[in-house]
Design a protein around this motif. Structure first.
Motif, PDB file in Angstrom:
ATOM      1  N   GLY A 127       0.618  -1.253   0.339  1.00  0.00           N
ATOM      2  CA  GLY A 127       0.171  -0.039  -0.258  1.00  0.00           C
ATOM      3  C   GLY A 127       0.857   1.297  -0.240  1.00  0.00           C
ATOM      4  O   GLY A 127       0.551   1.791  -0.079  1.00  0.00           O
ATOM      5  N   LEU A 128       1.874   0.931  -0.035  1.00  0.00           N
ATOM      6  CA  LEU A 128       3.220   2.811   0.281  1.00  0.00           C
ATOM      7  C   LEU A 128       3.929   2.442  -1.081  1.00  0.00           C
ATOM      8  O   LEU A 128       5.253   3.396  -1.087  1.00  0.00           O
ATOM      9  CB  LEU A 128       4.052   2.610   1.415  1.00  0.00           C
ATOM     10  N   GLU A 129       3.361   1.713  -2.438  1.00  0.00           N
ATOM     11  CA  GLU A 129       4.332   1.722  -3.237  1.00  0.00           C
ATOM     12  C   GLU A 129       4.519   2.711  -3.728  1.00  0.00           C
ATOM     13  O   GLU A 129       5.982   2.939  -4.277  1.00  0.00           O
ATOM     14  CB  GLU A 129       4.061   0.771  -4.486  1.00  0.00           C
ATOM     15  N   ASP A 130       4.255   4.144  -3.947  1.00  0.00           N
ATOM     16  CA  ASP A 130       4.005   4.795  -4.423  1.00  0.00           C
ATOM     17  C   ASP A 130       4.825   6.272  -3.173  1.00  0.00           C
ATOM     18  O   ASP A 130       4.839   7.634  -4.137  1.00  0.00           O
ATOM     19  CB  ASP A 130       2.866   6.241  -5.246  1.00  0.00           C
ATOM     20  N   HIS A 131       4.691   5.604  -2.604  1.00  0.00           N
ATOM     21  CA  HIS A 131       5.103   6.852  -1.071  1.00  0.00           C
ATOM     22  C   HIS A 131       6.833   6.752  -1.180  1.00  0.00           C
ATOM     23  O   HIS A 131       7.348   6.075  -1.852  1.00  0.00           O
ATOM     24  CB  HIS A 131       5.318   6.094   0.341  1.00  0.00           C
ATOM     25  N   PRO A 132       7.544   8.318  -1.436  1.00  0.00           N
ATOM     26  CA  PRO A 132       8.173   8.223  -1.318  1.00  0.00           C
ATOM     27  C   PRO A 132       9.258   8.038  -0.513  1.00  0.00           C
ATOM     28  O   PRO A 132       9.690   7.861   1.069  1.00  0.00           O
ATOM     29  CB  PRO A 132       8.167   9.947  -1.037  1.00  0.00           C
ATOM     30  N   TYR A 133      11.001   7.074  -0.452  1.00  0.00           N
ATOM     31  CA  TYR A 133      11.609   6.501  -0.357  1.00  0.00           C
ATOM     32  C   TYR A 133      11.660   7.112   1.405  1.00  0.00           C
ATOM     33  O   TYR A 133      12.500   6.266   2.790  1.00  0.00           O
ATOM     34  CB  TYR A 133      12.347   5.644  -1.029  1.00  0.00           C
ATOM     35  N   GLY A 134      12.517   8.534   0.794  1.00  0.00           N
ATOM     36  CA  GLY A 134      12.960   9.083   2.060  1.00  0.00           C
ATOM     37  C   GLY A 134      12.336   9.577   3.072  1.00  0.00           C
ATOM     38  O   GLY A 134      13.195  10.005   3.829  1.00  0.00           O
ATOM     39  N   ARG A 135      11.381   9.249   3.036  1.00  0.00           N
ATOM     40  CA  ARG A 135      10.685  10.157   3.910  1.00  0.00           C
ATOM     41  C   ARG A 135       9.737   9.183   4.727  1.00  0.00           C
ATOM     42  O   ARG A 135       9.331   9.426   5.947  1.00  0.00           O
ATOM     43  CB  ARG A 135       8.768  10.236   2.920  1.00  0.00           C
ATOM     44  N   LEU A 136      10.108   7.285   4.299  1.00  0.00           N
ATOM     45  CA  LEU A 136       9.937   6.826   5.772  1.00  0.00           C
ATOM     46  C   LEU A 136      10.642   7.003   7.331  1.00  0.00           C
ATOM     47  O   LEU A 136      11.655   7.349   6.805  1.00  0.00           O
ATOM     48  CB  LEU A 136      10.305   5.233   4.516  1.00  0.00           C
ATOM     49  N   SER A 137      10.636   6.215   7.854  1.00  0.00           N
ATOM     50  CA  SER A 137      10.854   6.096   9.129  1.00  0.00           C
ATOM     51  C   SER A 137      12.402   5.082   9.208  1.00  0.00           C
ATOM     52  O   SER A 137      12.586   4.071   7.506  1.00  0.00           O
ATOM     53  CB  SER A 137      10.432   5.502  10.215  1.00  0.00           C
TER      54      SER A 137
END
Length: 257
Positions: A127-137
């Protein structure tokens, strides 16, 4: 059954200095092994030698029944270095990062997407496929990085300080996930760790390395003064915060020099 990784009389010299010496090590399939020891003790060198990135000065390495150079070409070895090669500010999505693990797979675009999404779901990042990697914890980035390693369907994975930069709760969740990989997918996990007081309850074996392999076996017997003094020095002080946990193999320890 033959071991998945075998080292015999292994010595590595770099820049004229002996880094690891006379290492004899057998890691069986479907084990989680933690390599622990002081900084500069040769832990990362040991992993890189197993991967064929460093050539031994003496001795032999066999992985997946062949040489590291040949084994790497099978795609059945995964490696997650201590420092990610993806800058936090680089405009990669979560899906983009996992697809990097399939660059040389020969799969079609559709097959790559399906496989990447499958493993993102497996590591709990669906569900987070399109989420920016750099904004992840830090913990989320670690799971995405693991998915990138897993998409090649490895039989053994090497992790260099995998819990660096993530909090204690995320660390325990991460180690539980490694057990899931072992139990559900039969993957062998070899990881360098400095969290010696934590990994004891998650791993099958501990390898205590400081130039020589001072200990290799069950975590239960690793936390003994004579072992720790050989590994870290004669002035080590061992503090067990929860003595009752020793019997149940839950170790929460500090090591002071």
């Amino acid at each position: 059954m033959s071991p998945i990784l075998r080292m015999e009389n292994l010595t590595v010299k770099l820049g004229g200095r002996v880094i690891i010496e006379n290492i004899n090590l057998r890691i069986n399939r479907q084990e989680i092994v933690a390599i622990v020891g002081p900084n500069g003790g040769g832990k990362t060198t040991l992993i890189k030698t197993a991967l064929g990135l460093i050539t031994p000065t003496e001795g032999t390495v066999e992985i997946l029944g062949t040489t590291p150079e040949k084994a790497i070409k099978t795609g059945k070895i995964g490696y997650l270095p201590q420092k990610t090669d993806i800058p936090r500010n680089f405009p990669f999505s979560v899906l983009d990062v996992v697809l990097l693990g399939l660059v040389n797979s020969g799969l079609s675009r559709k097959e790559k997407l399906e496989k990447a999404k499958k493993y993102l779901s497996y590591v709990g990042m669906g569900g987070l496929e399109d989420h920016p990697y750099g904004r992840l914890s830090g913990g989320q980035q670690q799971r995405v990085s693991i998915a990138r390693v897993l998409v090649s369907d490895p039989e053994i994975i090497f992790l260099d300080e995998p819990s660096t930069g993530i909090d204690v709760v995320a660390q325990e969740s991460f180690y539980d996930f490694l057990k899931k990989l072992r139990d559900e997918k039969g993957i062998t996990v070899v990881m360098v760790s400095h969290d010696i007081g934590v990994v004891g309850k998650f791993v099958d074996k501990v390898a205590g390395l400081n130039r020589f392999l001072h200990y290799y076996g069950h975590p239960r017997d690793f936390f003994q003064r004579h072992v720790l003094e050989k590994l870290y020095g004669t002035d080590v002080e061992l503090i067990i915060h929860s003595p009752e946990c020793v019997a149940c193999e839950h170790f929460h320890s500090d090591f002071r020099k």
